[in-house]
Design a protein around this motif. Structure first.
Motif, PDB file in Angstrom:
ATOM      1  N   VAL A 173      83.312 -38.069  13.738  1.00  0.00           N
ATOM      2  CA  VAL A 173      83.580 -36.984  12.946  1.00  0.00           C
ATOM      3  C   VAL A 173      82.133 -36.285  12.534  1.00  0.00           C
ATOM      4  CG1 VAL A 173      84.351 -36.458  10.626  1.00  0.00           C
ATOM      5  CG2 VAL A 173      85.725 -37.763  11.939  1.00  0.00           C
ATOM      6  N   GLN A 174      81.079 -37.353  12.318  1.00  0.00           N
ATOM      7  CA  GLN A 174      79.794 -36.964  11.851  1.00  0.00           C
ATOM      8  C   GLN A 174      79.211 -36.121  13.055  1.00  0.00           C
ATOM      9  OE1 GLN A 174      78.147 -40.499  11.335  1.00  0.00           O
ATOM     10  NE2 GLN A 174      78.947 -41.004   9.335  1.00  0.00           N
ATOM     11  N   ALA A 175      79.441 -36.491  14.335  1.00  0.00           N
ATOM     12  CA  ALA A 175      78.909 -35.820  15.440  1.00  0.00           C
ATOM     13  C   ALA A 175      79.345 -34.518  15.584  1.00  0.00           C
ATOM     14  CB  ALA A 175      79.016 -36.614  16.786  1.00  0.00           C
ATOM     15  N   ASP A 176      80.972 -34.454  15.295  1.00  0.00           N
ATOM     16  CA  ASP A 176      81.775 -33.322  15.761  1.00  0.00           C
ATOM     17  C   ASP A 176      81.174 -32.176  14.495  1.00  0.00           C
ATOM     18  OD1 ASP A 176      83.195 -34.093  17.671  1.00  0.00           O
ATOM     19  OD2 ASP A 176      85.014 -34.743  16.759  1.00  0.00           O
ATOM     20  N   VAL A 177      81.001 -32.617  13.479  1.00  0.00           N
ATOM     21  CA  VAL A 177      80.433 -31.693  12.367  1.00  0.00           C
ATOM     22  C   VAL A 177      79.310 -31.133  12.690  1.00  0.00           C
ATOM     23  CG1 VAL A 177      79.760 -31.511   9.796  1.00  0.00           C
ATOM     24  CG2 VAL A 177      81.862 -32.758  10.453  1.00  0.00           C
ATOM     25  N   ASP A 386      74.387 -39.175  30.820  1.00  0.00           N
ATOM     26  CA  ASP A 386      74.788 -37.684  30.833  1.00  0.00           C
ATOM     27  C   ASP A 386      73.670 -36.896  29.863  1.00  0.00           C
ATOM     28  OD1 ASP A 386      76.864 -38.126  32.529  1.00  0.00           O
ATOM     29  OD2 ASP A 386      78.650 -38.297  31.292  1.00  0.00           O
ATOM     30  N   GLN A 387      73.620 -37.490  28.711  1.00  0.00           N
ATOM     31  CA  GLN A 387      72.978 -36.818  27.490  1.00  0.00           C
ATOM     32  C   GLN A 387      71.417 -36.760  27.897  1.00  0.00           C
ATOM     33  OE1 GLN A 387      74.626 -34.971  25.755  1.00  0.00           O
ATOM     34  NE2 GLN A 387      76.575 -35.843  26.351  1.00  0.00           N
ATOM     35  N   LEU A 388      70.955 -37.959  28.483  1.00  0.00           N
ATOM     36  CA  LEU A 388      69.606 -38.087  28.758  1.00  0.00           C
ATOM     37  C   LEU A 388      69.109 -36.868  30.070  1.00  0.00           C
ATOM     38  CD1 LEU A 388      68.942 -41.731  28.680  1.00  0.00           C
ATOM     39  CD2 LEU A 388      67.813 -40.157  27.373  1.00  0.00           C
ATOM     40  N   SER A 389      70.163 -36.923  30.861  1.00  0.00           N
ATOM     41  CA  SER A 389      69.788 -35.947  32.150  1.00  0.00           C
ATOM     42  C   SER A 389      70.029 -34.677  31.492  1.00  0.00           C
ATOM     43  CB  SER A 389      70.642 -36.357  33.335  1.00  0.00           C
ATOM     44  OG  SER A 389      72.339 -35.956  32.726  1.00  0.00           O
ATOM     45  N   ALA A 390      70.915 -34.326  30.700  1.00  0.00           N
ATOM     46  CA  ALA A 390      71.125 -32.949  30.176  1.00  0.00           C
ATOM     47  C   ALA A 390      69.843 -32.526  29.492  1.00  0.00           C
ATOM     48  CB  ALA A 390      72.496 -33.046  29.364  1.00  0.00           C
ATOM     49  N   LEU A 391      69.387 -33.530  28.493  1.00  0.00           N
ATOM     50  CA  LEU A 391      68.110 -33.042  27.818  1.00  0.00           C
ATOM     51  C   LEU A 391      66.882 -32.672  28.721  1.00  0.00           C
ATOM     52  CD1 LEU A 391      68.397 -35.317  24.629  1.00  0.00           C
ATOM     53  CD2 LEU A 391      68.522 -32.986  24.738  1.00  0.00           C
ATOM     54  N   ARG A 392      66.666 -33.685  29.660  1.00  0.00           N
ATOM     55  CA  ARG A 392      65.627 -33.564  30.759  1.00  0.00           C
ATOM     56  C   ARG A 392      65.682 -32.266  31.344  1.00  0.00           C
ATOM     57  NH1 ARG A 392      65.417 -34.440  36.024  1.00  0.00           N
ATOM     58  NH2 ARG A 392      67.513 -35.567  35.898  1.00  0.00           N
ATOM     59  N   LEU A 393      66.847 -31.738  31.817  1.00  0.00           N
ATOM     60  CA  LEU A 393      67.055 -30.620  32.650  1.00  0.00           C
ATOM     61  C   LEU A 393      67.114 -29.342  31.763  1.00  0.00           C
ATOM     62  CD1 LEU A 393      70.000 -31.961  35.152  1.00  0.00           C
ATOM     63  CD2 LEU A 393      67.504 -31.449  35.543  1.00  0.00           C
ATOM     64  N   VAL A 455      72.503 -34.109  19.686  1.00  0.00           N
ATOM     65  CA  VAL A 455      73.701 -35.092  18.762  1.00  0.00           C
ATOM     66  C   VAL A 455      74.266 -35.935  19.859  1.00  0.00           C
ATOM     67  CG1 VAL A 455      75.678 -34.615  17.699  1.00  0.00           C
ATOM     68  CG2 VAL A 455      73.612 -33.129  17.172  1.00  0.00           C
ATOM     69  N   GLY A 456      74.837 -35.468  20.887  1.00  0.00           N
ATOM     70  CA  GLY A 456      75.772 -36.147  21.916  1.00  0.00           C
ATOM     71  C   GLY A 456      74.937 -37.309  22.122  1.00  0.00           C
ATOM     72  N   LEU A 457      73.452 -37.415  22.549  1.00  0.00           N
ATOM     73  CA  LEU A 457      72.840 -38.731  22.703  1.00  0.00           C
ATOM     74  C   LEU A 457      72.655 -39.638  21.522  1.00  0.00           C
ATOM     75  CD1 LEU A 457      71.045 -40.327  24.498  1.00  0.00           C
ATOM     76  CD2 LEU A 457      69.061 -38.989  23.845  1.00  0.00           C
ATOM     77  N   ILE A 458      72.444 -39.108  20.415  1.00  0.00           N
ATOM     78  CA  ILE A 458      72.562 -39.798  19.258  1.00  0.00           C
ATOM     79  C   ILE A 458      73.838 -40.620  19.091  1.00  0.00           C
ATOM     80  CG2 ILE A 458      72.353 -39.912  16.827  1.00  0.00           C
ATOM     81  CD1 ILE A 458      70.392 -37.784  16.807  1.00  0.00           C
ATOM     82  N   ARG A 459      75.021 -39.859  19.183  1.00  0.00           N
ATOM     83  CA  ARG A 459      76.361 -40.527  19.149  1.00  0.00           C
ATOM     84  C   ARG A 459      76.541 -41.507  20.122  1.00  0.00           C
ATOM     85  NH1 ARG A 459      81.887 -37.443  20.944  1.00  0.00           N
ATOM     86  NH2 ARG A 459      83.354 -39.418  20.930  1.00  0.00           N
TER      87      ARG A 459
END
Length: 466
Positions: A173-177, A386-393, A455-459
């Protein structure tokens, strides 16, 4: 050897044999080879220096690293009012209550009672008689083979699993918010850009219409600018609709009615935290969904021992005492006392395969729990990668998009100068302006994607990175 001693030993033989076999009732042991292999580091962090010594300010209140008071307030409201969190909290309360009920079976059960009966039989010469009674009783099942302790342990692990699922629901919920709010702020920035461009087009349209009336430009130039104004208005309205949808979604997350909830448009000033490279894969051990799956697997292991213990005898101690008299005034006289103690050994012989089916069912539950645990671990690694590659790209894309914005801005400036000097038509200027707007909007969208991926990576890391 006297007969009473011989009889006692004969009676204890089944119990002794059962105790020797009690080891068969232990919980199942999971083969470590059946567990998923966990690499020491993430693939996207290959070659990075380990960051295990980094102290994360995001630990716990991770959303505060974005330094946005509105976001802090929204997350706080969601923590109190979100219905998914409340459902998870209710299920945790249910699991804890069930664990308490199960654990209570390990302790003596004591009760008191009183009653009155009216009876007539041959022992009373067929004369109706009232018997008043009052007393207490005690029963206690001796947990010789760990059946009760195993059931209690399994129930406690179920409660621990529910507690982890509550934390998982809170993190979700925190991440969705956070993601919904950041998406809304990105829309605000894009709306501002489009509306500024729309205002510039409207100014151009007024100027072009004046020049058309004076005969300086053709009607075609007016039509082109009008088309651009209408198209940009349509895009602005589409952004308004997208913002409304995000605002309504945010209302549900914080537990409010969409009709009475509003987040005022504001400048997008939220900070973008940088997660250090080299995050060790061991941080995944604090992911609540993995913890829940692990506790569920351990509970299934314990229940195998409980199912096996059903093959062994139960040994119970009982005691009762009280008073019984025909008159209430005589109830507590010494002569009306009655008491008794006893021990009961029960060993099932034939049950039609029920106990064997129970063991098979417990083994099946363990197989399911083990598969779910493996799947959860694999999904956790996938989420992080997924999130690490997303942030890099996205970082590379943001840099390329920045160059594109700079070039398109320069092209618009040159086209405007050439148009004012009569070297090019208005069509070329409009194309340059349209290209610049498109590139600036894409730059904002890339920036928004960077926030959402953060946010996705922290979650995915379980609410922090240290």
């Amino acid at each position: 050897m006297n007969k009473p001693t011989s009889k006692l030993r004969s009676a204890l033989v089944p119990l002794v044999l059962a105790m020797l076999l009690a080891g068969c009732a232990t919980s199942a042991v999971v083969d470590s080879a059946s567990l998923p292999a966990t690499p020491a580091a993430f693939k996207e962090n290959a070659g990075a220096v380990a960051a295990s010594s980094v102290v994360s300010e995001a630990q716990g209140l991770w959303w505060t690293v974005f330094a946005d008071p509105v976001l802090d307030q929204l997350v706080e409201q969601a923590s109190r009012n979100n219905n998914s969190v409340q459902v998870a909290a209710g299920r945790l309360a249910q699991a804890r209550a069930l664990a308490g009920q199960t654990d209570a079976n390990r302790f003596p059960q004591i009760g008191i009672g009183a009653g009155a009966t009216r009876q007539k039989n041959s022992t009373t010469n067929n004369v109706a008689q009232t018997v008043v009674s009052a007393g207490a009783n005690l029963s206690y099942e001796v947990d010789l083979f760990g059946k009760l302790s195993g059931a209690s342990n399994a129930a406690s692990l179920d409660a621990a699993s529910r507690e982890a699922l509550l934390r998982s629901a809170q993190l979700l919920v925190q991440a969705d918010v956070a993601q919904t709010y950041l998406g809304l702020r990105a829309i605000d920035a894009e709306r501002s850009l489009v509306r500024d461009t729309l205002q510039a087009y409207r100014n151009t349209l007024r100027l072009t219409e004046v020049r058309f009336k004076e005969g300086d430009v053709a009607e075609l130039d007016v039509a082109r600018v009008r088309s651009e104004v209408a198209s940009t208005e349509s895009e602005a309205l589409a952004l308004d609709q997208r913002r409304a949808v995000l605002e309504h979604a945010l209302a549900v997350l914080v537990g409010q009615a969409a009709s009475s909830f509003q987040v005022a448009p504001a400048e997008w000033a939220t900070a973008l935290p940088v997660i250090p490279a080299g995050v060790p894969s061991t941080v995944l051990t604090r992911r609540p969904d993995i913890s829940a799956a692990q506790n569920t697997m351990q509970a299934a292991q314990a229940r195998i021992g409980v199912a096996k213990a059903a093959w062994f005898p139960t040994f119970s101690l009982t005691a009762n005492g009280g008073y019984a008299a025909p008159e209430i005034r005589d109830l507590f006289k010494l002569s009306t006392q009655a008491w008794g103690v006893g021990a009961l050994l029960s060993l099932p012989i034939f049950d039609g395969g029920r106990r064997e089916a129970g063991v098979q069912g417990a083994n099946a539950d363990l197989s399911i729990a083990l598969a779910n645990y493996r799947e959860q671990v694999l999904v956790a690694f996938r989420d992080v990668e997924d999130q690490l590659s997303a942030l890099r790209l996205l970082a590379e894309q943001a840099e390329a998009q920045s160059r594109s914005v700079a070039s398109s801005s320069r092209a618009t400036l040159l086209s405007d100068s050439r148009y004012r000097n009569g070297f090019v038509s208005q069509l070329e200027l409009l194309d340059a302006q349209r290209s610049e707007l498109r590139n600036r909007r894409q730059a904002l969208q890339v920036k928004a994607a960077q926030y959402l991926a953060t946010v996705g990576l922290i979650r995915a890391l379980g609410g922090g990175w240290a």
